[in-house]
Design an enzyme around this catalytic site. Structure first.
Site: not given
Ligand code: 13P
Length: 235
Positions: A88, A157
């Site tokens: 992430h 992302e």
């Protein structure tokens, strides 16, 4: 499709339980065929045996040991957790995880059969440097990663879209997802400022197999609305 909520550093254990219970009630009362994933903060992990798949936001690649402040496989096994987020942007850019360490984590959790939601995405200055530099940057985030792993899900992302309210255009998402599918055929989620107002459009894009939602997922009814959109689209 896969509809995932990354709760980040939000909610207590009690509030997380209420949240997941509300999702379970919705899933029990409606025949929804989407995969619903929730990633609570580490201290809110618990045993859940409903339809919601509960995963870890992070873990050290170890069974147990001397890694102050971290959790390992032993703590995940206590709750039967078999799903994890790796790579992430907040772990890469705020917590400083290197690609080498991320690849080590990937290998460890792959060897234990985890479903891995692996995140990639570029910061703003890379995006502004042009498509070629951007795709090179993202390709490097696949270094050391088994892109054919059967339990792999990828989430694109863009760093500049996370928590900012900004999103790429639908055409840009379509274009990047098409390129990323050439690297891996794994299901590919989009994440970064997805909310009720744009979720349907994002979910409709070719090569978008689901969404990974942060802040907008904190309102359970909003997250449920997004699950409903996915179900209506029936992709
Ligand atoms: P936001 O939805 O808050 O932009 O966060 C996205 C994200 O980081 C999900 O992992």
């Amino acid at each position: 499709m896969i509809i995932a909520a990354n709760l980040k550093t939000n909610f207590t254990r009690k509030k997380t339980k209420e949240y997941i219970n509300e999702l379970e009630q919705f899933l029990d009362g409606n025949s929804v065929s989407e995969d619903v994933l929730v990633f609570p903060t580490s201290s809110s992990l618990d045993s859940y045996d409903g339809k919601v798949v509960v995963g870890a936001q992070n873990s050290y690649p170890t069974q147990n040991g001397a890694f102050t402040g971290e959790i390992g496989l032993e703590q995940l096994e206590e709750f039967g957790i078999k799903t994890i987020l790796i790579g992430h942007s907040e772990r890469r850019h705020v917590l400083g995880e290197s690609q080498e360490f991320i690849a080590e984590k990937f290998d460890f959790f792959k060897s234990h059969g985890f479903k891995i939601v692996y995140c990639v995405g570029e910061p703003l200055e890379i995006r502004e440097a042009g498509k070629e530099i951007m795709m090179d940057y993202i390709s490097n985030q696949y270094e050391g990663i088994d892109v054919d792993y059967e339990n792999l899900v990828i989430a694109y992302e863009p760093v500049w879209a996370i928590g900012t309210g900004l999103t790429p255009t639908l055409e840009d998402i379509a274009d990047i997802h098409k390129n990323l599918k050439d690297i891996s055929k794994a299901p590919l989620l989009y994440g970064g400022s997805v909310k009720v107002a744009n979720a349907k459009d994002v979910l409709s894009i070719d090569n978008v197999d689901g969404i990974l939602v942060g802040s907008a997922a904190l309102k359970v009814n909003d997250f449920i609305s997004m699950i409903k959109f996915a179900d209506e689209l029936d992709k």
